[in-house]
Design a protein around this motif. Structure first.
Motif, PDB file in Angstrom:
ATOM      1  N   TRP A 155      14.787   7.673  -1.836  1.00 29.40           N
ATOM      2  CA  TRP A 155      15.159   7.268  -3.198  1.00 29.40           C
ATOM      3  C   TRP A 155      14.976   8.439  -4.157  1.00 29.40           C
ATOM      4  N   PHE A 156      16.112   8.905  -4.697  1.00 30.01           N
ATOM      5  CA  PHE A 156      16.082   9.893  -5.773  1.00 30.01           C
ATOM      6  C   PHE A 156      16.081   9.084  -7.063  1.00 30.01           C
ATOM      7  N   ALA A 157      14.889   8.702  -7.484  1.00 29.69           N
ATOM      8  CA  ALA A 157      14.736   7.766  -8.599  1.00 29.69           C
ATOM      9  C   ALA A 157      14.350   8.525  -9.857  1.00 29.69           C
ATOM     10  N   PHE A 158      15.056   8.254 -10.950  1.00 33.42           N
ATOM     11  CA  PHE A 158      14.810   8.945 -12.210  1.00 33.42           C
ATOM     12  C   PHE A 158      14.362   7.965 -13.278  1.00 33.42           C
ATOM     13  N   GLN A 159      13.346   8.358 -14.000  1.00 35.07           N
ATOM     14  CA  GLN A 159      12.884   7.627 -15.170  1.00 35.07           C
ATOM     15  C   GLN A 159      12.992   8.575 -16.349  1.00 35.07           C
ATOM     16  N   THR A 163      14.411  11.493 -17.917  1.00 37.34           N
ATOM     17  CA  THR A 163      15.089  12.652 -17.324  1.00 37.34           C
ATOM     18  C   THR A 163      14.303  13.252 -16.164  1.00 37.34           C
ATOM     19  N   GLU A 164      13.289  12.555 -15.688  1.00 37.42           N
ATOM     20  CA  GLU A 164      12.428  13.109 -14.651  1.00 37.42           C
ATOM     21  C   GLU A 164      12.557  12.329 -13.349  1.00 37.42           C
ATOM     22  N   ILE A 165      12.379  13.023 -12.243  1.00 38.07           N
ATOM     23  CA  ILE A 165      12.459  12.394 -10.936  1.00 38.07           C
ATOM     24  C   ILE A 165      11.091  11.850 -10.545  1.00 38.07           C
ATOM     25  N   ILE A 166      11.094  10.695  -9.889  1.00 37.47           N
ATOM     26  CA  ILE A 166       9.847  10.049  -9.477  1.00 37.47           C
ATOM     27  C   ILE A 166       9.461  10.559  -8.088  1.00 37.47           C
ATOM     28  N   VAL A 167       8.223  10.984  -7.959  1.00 36.50           N
ATOM     29  CA  VAL A 167       7.712  11.477  -6.678  1.00 36.50           C
ATOM     30  C   VAL A 167       6.393  10.789  -6.373  1.00 36.50           C
ATOM     31  N   VAL A 168       6.018  10.869  -5.098  1.00 34.38           N
ATOM     32  CA  VAL A 168       4.716  10.378  -4.668  1.00 34.38           C
ATOM     33  C   VAL A 168       3.839  11.601  -4.453  1.00 34.38           C
ATOM     34  N   ASN A 169       2.679  11.591  -5.033  1.00 32.79           N
ATOM     35  CA  ASN A 169       1.807  12.757  -4.974  1.00 32.79           C
ATOM     36  C   ASN A 169       1.277  12.967  -3.563  1.00 32.79           C
ATOM     37  N   GLY A 170       1.641  14.099  -2.968  1.00 34.43           N
ATOM     38  CA  GLY A 170       1.168  14.434  -1.635  1.00 34.43           C
ATOM     39  C   GLY A 170       0.035  15.426  -1.684  1.00 34.43           C
ATOM     40  N   THR A 206       0.823  -1.196   0.000  1.00 39.86           N
ATOM     41  CA  THR A 206       0.000   0.000   0.000  1.00 39.86           C
ATOM     42  C   THR A 206       0.859   1.249   0.000  1.00 39.86           C
ATOM     43  N   ARG A 207       0.248   2.362  -0.412  1.00 39.42           N
ATOM     44  CA  ARG A 207       0.977   3.622  -0.481  1.00 39.42           C
ATOM     45  C   ARG A 207       1.444   4.061   0.902  1.00 39.42           C
ATOM     46  N   SER A 208       0.683   3.741   1.932  1.00 36.07           N
ATOM     47  CA  SER A 208       1.065   4.149   3.282  1.00 36.07           C
ATOM     48  C   SER A 208       2.329   3.451   3.739  1.00 36.07           C
ATOM     49  N   ARG A 209       2.598   2.251   3.207  1.00 33.90           N
ATOM     50  CA  ARG A 209       3.836   1.547   3.548  1.00 33.90           C
ATOM     51  C   ARG A 209       4.967   1.998   2.638  1.00 33.90           C
ATOM     52  N   ALA A 210       4.638   2.443   1.437  1.00 33.97           N
ATOM     53  CA  ALA A 210       5.680   2.849   0.504  1.00 33.97           C
ATOM     54  C   ALA A 210       6.308   4.169   0.897  1.00 33.97           C
ATOM     55  N   VAL A 211       5.528   5.054   1.484  1.00 29.52           N
ATOM     56  CA  VAL A 211       6.017   6.383   1.831  1.00 29.52           C
ATOM     57  C   VAL A 211       5.761   6.634   3.303  1.00 29.52           C
ATOM     58  N   ALA A 259      -0.143  18.429  -0.212  1.00 34.14           N
ATOM     59  CA  ALA A 259       0.301  19.802  -0.377  1.00 34.14           C
ATOM     60  C   ALA A 259       1.502  19.924  -1.302  1.00 34.14           C
ATOM     61  N   SER A 260       2.332  18.915  -1.343  1.00 31.36           N
ATOM     62  CA  SER A 260       3.539  18.960  -2.155  1.00 31.36           C
ATOM     63  C   SER A 260       3.966  17.541  -2.481  1.00 31.36           C
ATOM     64  N   PRO A 261       4.829  17.365  -3.505  1.00 28.97           N
ATOM     65  CA  PRO A 261       5.321  16.024  -3.820  1.00 28.97           C
ATOM     66  C   PRO A 261       6.105  15.457  -2.645  1.00 28.97           C
ATOM     67  N   GLU A 262       6.161  14.130  -2.578  1.00 27.01           N
ATOM     68  CA  GLU A 262       6.902  13.457  -1.517  1.00 27.01           C
ATOM     69  C   GLU A 262       7.950  12.547  -2.123  1.00 27.01           C
ATOM     70  N   LEU A 263       9.034  12.369  -1.397  1.00 31.44           N
ATOM     71  CA  LEU A 263      10.126  11.524  -1.851  1.00 31.44           C
ATOM     72  C   LEU A 263       9.839  10.076  -1.480  1.00 31.44           C
ATOM     73  N   PRO A 264       9.911   9.137  -2.422  1.00 34.82           N
ATOM     74  CA  PRO A 264       9.728   7.735  -2.050  1.00 34.82           C
ATOM     75  C   PRO A 264      10.675   7.344  -0.919  1.00 34.82           C
ATOM     76  N   CYS A 265      10.137   6.712   0.078  1.00 38.41           N
ATOM     77  CA  CYS A 265      10.923   6.303   1.236  1.00 38.41           C
ATOM     78  C   CYS A 265      10.510   4.888   1.615  1.00 38.41           C
ATOM     79  N   CYS A 266      11.346   3.921   1.284  1.00 41.80           N
ATOM     80  CA  CYS A 266      11.034   2.514   1.522  1.00 41.80           C
ATOM     81  C   CYS A 266      12.344   1.741   1.573  1.00 41.80           C
ATOM     82  N   ARG A 267      12.276   0.477   1.924  1.00 41.70           N
ATOM     83  CA  ARG A 267      13.502  -0.320   2.002  1.00 41.70           C
ATOM     84  C   ARG A 267      14.078  -0.591   0.628  1.00 41.70           C
ATOM     85  N   ASP A 268      13.213  -0.843  -0.357  1.00 40.58           N
ATOM     86  CA  ASP A 268      13.697  -1.194  -1.683  1.00 40.58           C
ATOM     87  C   ASP A 268      12.615  -0.848  -2.698  1.00 40.58           C
ATOM     88  N   LEU A 269      12.998  -0.188  -3.785  1.00 39.82           N
ATOM     89  CA  LEU A 269      12.028   0.156  -4.821  1.00 39.82           C
ATOM     90  C   LEU A 269      11.467  -1.077  -5.506  1.00 39.82           C
TER      91      LEU A 269
END
Length: 323
Positions: free
Chosen positions: A62-66, A68-75, A2-7, A77-87
């Motif tokens: 995780w500063f993950a790029f696909q 030329t763009e960085i991957i974010v989680v839609n928050g 789930t998204r709550s566990r991913a971020v 108020a603002s984008p969020e950085l993926p934060c998990c043990r492994d993508l």
């Protein structure tokens, strides 16, 4: 998953002393550029390291790029950085991975994911220039650092001298050719930015590539064998035909498009008639600080340089800020 566990949600991470979301820009004067945070403050936010931890159980940023763009989680108020043990938990298997160090006390990595990879629900891609307008300075600079490392690694898989596949070094940020021992490092291209003043007047120029009505400070890349002072003198002479004196350092900004370091200065007008070169510069003229033209966006140090010097002139102060 789930998204709550991913971020890690902001409230959860704040209790742990780490902020996973992108803090909004809060500079009320709109003069703060993307990098150059206060050095003492920056140390507490980011610690650069090369060697990744041997074993890591806690989630990482995780500063993950696909592409030329960085991957974010839609928050909310603002984008969020993926934060998990492994993508890979979310179907994204990195093609490249670079350990960056510690951001707000948490391990962080720069990774490139396959262009064809499908992002989890609620995740999206964002251009770096767009990101820079939404985040605090340390995180923006770290995002640019991550992108530059990925690009450098991708472009130096083979030796430029003999063509042998290169291998990454474990003790420093470098790739070495096992055949001829040539070593490549992430490139940094220094460029100067110079804002010339004459009394209350500011010299601004418009490049051909600029939108109509937009002006900025003069800028140019440092050439081999030049000091920064040499570059300032050459660029002002070549681009607009004037001489300068009393050069003073203003600030610097890493600019990952593709791998520049912008070093900004102020200088006093020392003579010469303004003559745009017609190649890079289409128009150049003096402006009163009360009547400025269209300027670059606030994410660049050029805007901070112009706004700061103009404010000093309006207040009757020295444009260099030392009197």
């Amino acid at each position: 998953m789930t998204r709550s566990r991913a971020v890690l949600r902001a409230a959860e991470i704040d209790r742990a002393g780490v902020a996973a979301h992108f803090p909004p820009v809060t500079d009320s004067d709109n003069l703060q550029p993307m990098p150059s945070p206060d050095p003492d403050h920056a140390v507490s936010l980011y610690v650069p390291l090369v060697a990744a931890p041997a074993a890591r159980k806690e989630p990482a940023f995780w500063f993950a790029f696909q592409r030329t763009e960085i991957i974010v989680v839609n928050g909310a108020a603002s984008p969020e950085l993926p934060c998990c043990r492994d993508l890979a938990e979310h179907g994204l298997v990195p093609e490249q991975s670079h350990y960056l160090g510690l951001y707000r006390g948490r391990h962080c990595y720069a990774v490139a994911v396959p262009e064809t990879g499908t992002l989890p629900a609620g995740w999206s891609r964002l251009g770096l220039r767009d990101l820079f307008g939404m985040v605090e300075t340390t995180l923006a600079a770290l995002s640019g650092r991550a992108w530059q490392l990925i690009e450098w690694d991708r472009d130096h898989r083979y030796c430029g001298r003999c063509g042998t596949p290169t291998v990454p070094r474990a003790d420093e940020r470098a790739r070495t050719c096992p055949a001829c021992r040539m070593t490549s490092y992430p490139p940094v291209s220094p460029a100067i930015m110079i804002l010339v003043t004459d009394g209350r007047r500011l010299l601004l120029a418009r490049k051909k590539a600029f939108p109509a009505g937009r002006f900025s400070a003069l800028a140019g890349f440092v050439e081999p064998g030049e000091t920064l002072e040499d570059t300032i003198a050459r660029e002002t002479r070549e681009e607009v035909g004037v001489e300068v004196k009393n050069v003073r350092y203003f600030g610097s900004q890493p600019w990952p498009f593709p791998h520049s370091l912008m070093i900004a200065f102020t200088a006093d007008y020392a003579g010469g008639e303004i003559r745009p070169d017609g190649v890079e510069i289409e128009e150049a003229r003096w402006f009163d600080p009360e009547r400025l033209p269209g300027l670059p966006g606030s994410i660049s140090i050029s805007r901070r340089l112009i706004d700061t010097v103009a404010a000093r002139l309006r207040a009757g102060r020295n444009p260099a800020g030392d009197g």
